[in-house]
Scaffold this motif. Sequence first.
Motif, PDB file in Angstrom:
ATOM      1  N   VAL A 182       0.829  -1.202   0.000  1.00  0.00           N
ATOM      2  CA  VAL A 182       0.000   0.000   0.000  1.00  0.00           C
ATOM      3  C   VAL A 182       0.864   1.253   0.000  1.00  0.00           C
ATOM      4  O   VAL A 182       0.620   2.188  -0.769  1.00  0.00           O
ATOM      5  N   SER A 203       2.524   1.615  -3.405  1.00  0.00           N
ATOM      6  CA  SER A 203       1.509   1.928  -4.408  1.00  0.00           C
ATOM      7  C   SER A 203       1.026   3.362  -4.279  1.00  0.00           C
ATOM      8  O   SER A 203       0.824   4.044  -5.286  1.00  0.00           O
ATOM      9  N   ASN A 251       1.313   5.760  -7.335  1.00  0.00           N
ATOM     10  CA  ASN A 251       0.045   6.276  -7.863  1.00  0.00           C
ATOM     11  C   ASN A 251      -0.014   7.794  -7.805  1.00  0.00           C
ATOM     12  O   ASN A 251      -0.544   8.435  -8.711  1.00  0.00           O
ATOM     13  N   LEU A 269      -8.480  -0.101  -2.847  1.00  0.00           N
ATOM     14  CA  LEU A 269      -7.939  -1.452  -2.751  1.00  0.00           C
ATOM     15  C   LEU A 269      -8.537  -2.141  -1.543  1.00  0.00           C
ATOM     16  O   LEU A 269      -8.558  -1.579  -0.448  1.00  0.00           O
ATOM     17  N   TRP A 270      -9.024  -3.351  -1.740  1.00  0.00           N
ATOM     18  CA  TRP A 270      -9.476  -4.208  -0.644  1.00  0.00           C
ATOM     19  C   TRP A 270      -8.638  -5.464  -0.691  1.00  0.00           C
ATOM     20  O   TRP A 270      -8.432  -6.034  -1.768  1.00  0.00           O
ATOM     21  N   SER A 271      -8.146  -5.897   0.452  1.00  0.00           N
ATOM     22  CA  SER A 271      -7.372  -7.135   0.506  1.00  0.00           C
ATOM     23  C   SER A 271      -7.572  -7.802   1.843  1.00  0.00           C
ATOM     24  O   SER A 271      -7.676  -7.136   2.876  1.00  0.00           O
ATOM     25  N   PHE A 324      -7.047  -9.768  -3.665  1.00  0.00           N
ATOM     26  CA  PHE A 324      -6.977  -8.332  -3.853  1.00  0.00           C
ATOM     27  C   PHE A 324      -8.047  -7.923  -4.841  1.00  0.00           C
ATOM     28  O   PHE A 324      -8.209  -8.551  -5.886  1.00  0.00           O
ATOM     29  N   GLN A 351      -9.113  -4.287  -6.619  1.00  0.00           N
ATOM     30  CA  GLN A 351      -8.703  -2.892  -6.711  1.00  0.00           C
ATOM     31  C   GLN A 351      -9.344  -2.239  -7.912  1.00  0.00           C
ATOM     32  O   GLN A 351      -9.441  -2.836  -8.982  1.00  0.00           O
ATOM     33  N   LEU A 360      -8.740   1.167 -10.154  1.00  0.00           N
ATOM     34  CA  LEU A 360      -7.787   2.225 -10.479  1.00  0.00           C
ATOM     35  C   LEU A 360      -8.503   3.268 -11.310  1.00  0.00           C
ATOM     36  O   LEU A 360      -9.262   2.908 -12.216  1.00  0.00           O
ATOM     37  N   MET A 399      -5.937   4.672  -1.414  1.00  0.00           N
ATOM     38  CA  MET A 399      -6.225   3.269  -1.149  1.00  0.00           C
ATOM     39  C   MET A 399      -6.650   3.106   0.295  1.00  0.00           C
ATOM     40  O   MET A 399      -6.123   3.762   1.172  1.00  0.00           O
ATOM     41  N   GLN A 421      -6.736   0.886   3.640  1.00  0.00           N
ATOM     42  CA  GLN A 421      -5.852  -0.099   4.243  1.00  0.00           C
ATOM     43  C   GLN A 421      -6.396  -0.456   5.604  1.00  0.00           C
ATOM     44  O   GLN A 421      -6.811   0.417   6.367  1.00  0.00           O
TER      45      GLN A 421
END
Length: 138
Positions: A30, A33, A37, A46-48, A53, A55, A57, A98, A100
Amino acid sequence: MDSIATPLRQLLYVSSSNPRGAKIDVPEVVAQSRHNNALDGVTGLLWSDGKRFLQVLEGPADSVATTFARIKADTRHHAIVVLHERDIAAREFGTWTMAQRVPGDSADAFDERIRRLLENASETVRGNFLGLIAARNG
């Protein structure tokens, strides 16, 4: 002279962590990124759960393509599938970089935060994220 707006692109993908790859340190991913980004003008969500994952964008079409190419080349990802890709008039996630899950957040609290962030998302994007959340809960 009129300036021409850069077309925006939205790409939604899902992937799994590579079972033969190195363990994925999600906070490290994260952080890197977010840095990349920001340089490329890419935002999203983003989900994880550390194994899967999902995401979305958003950003200039060429930046989204470059970012996704970087993701596809990352050996920590496996079975990358594009679920949705389209041109958009405006970002659905604004400047959000994102989400987290931070230490101390329960999975349920994180999922609730994701639900709130999805309020302005298209039905397709929202449905994919909510489906993965439901699978985790199921």
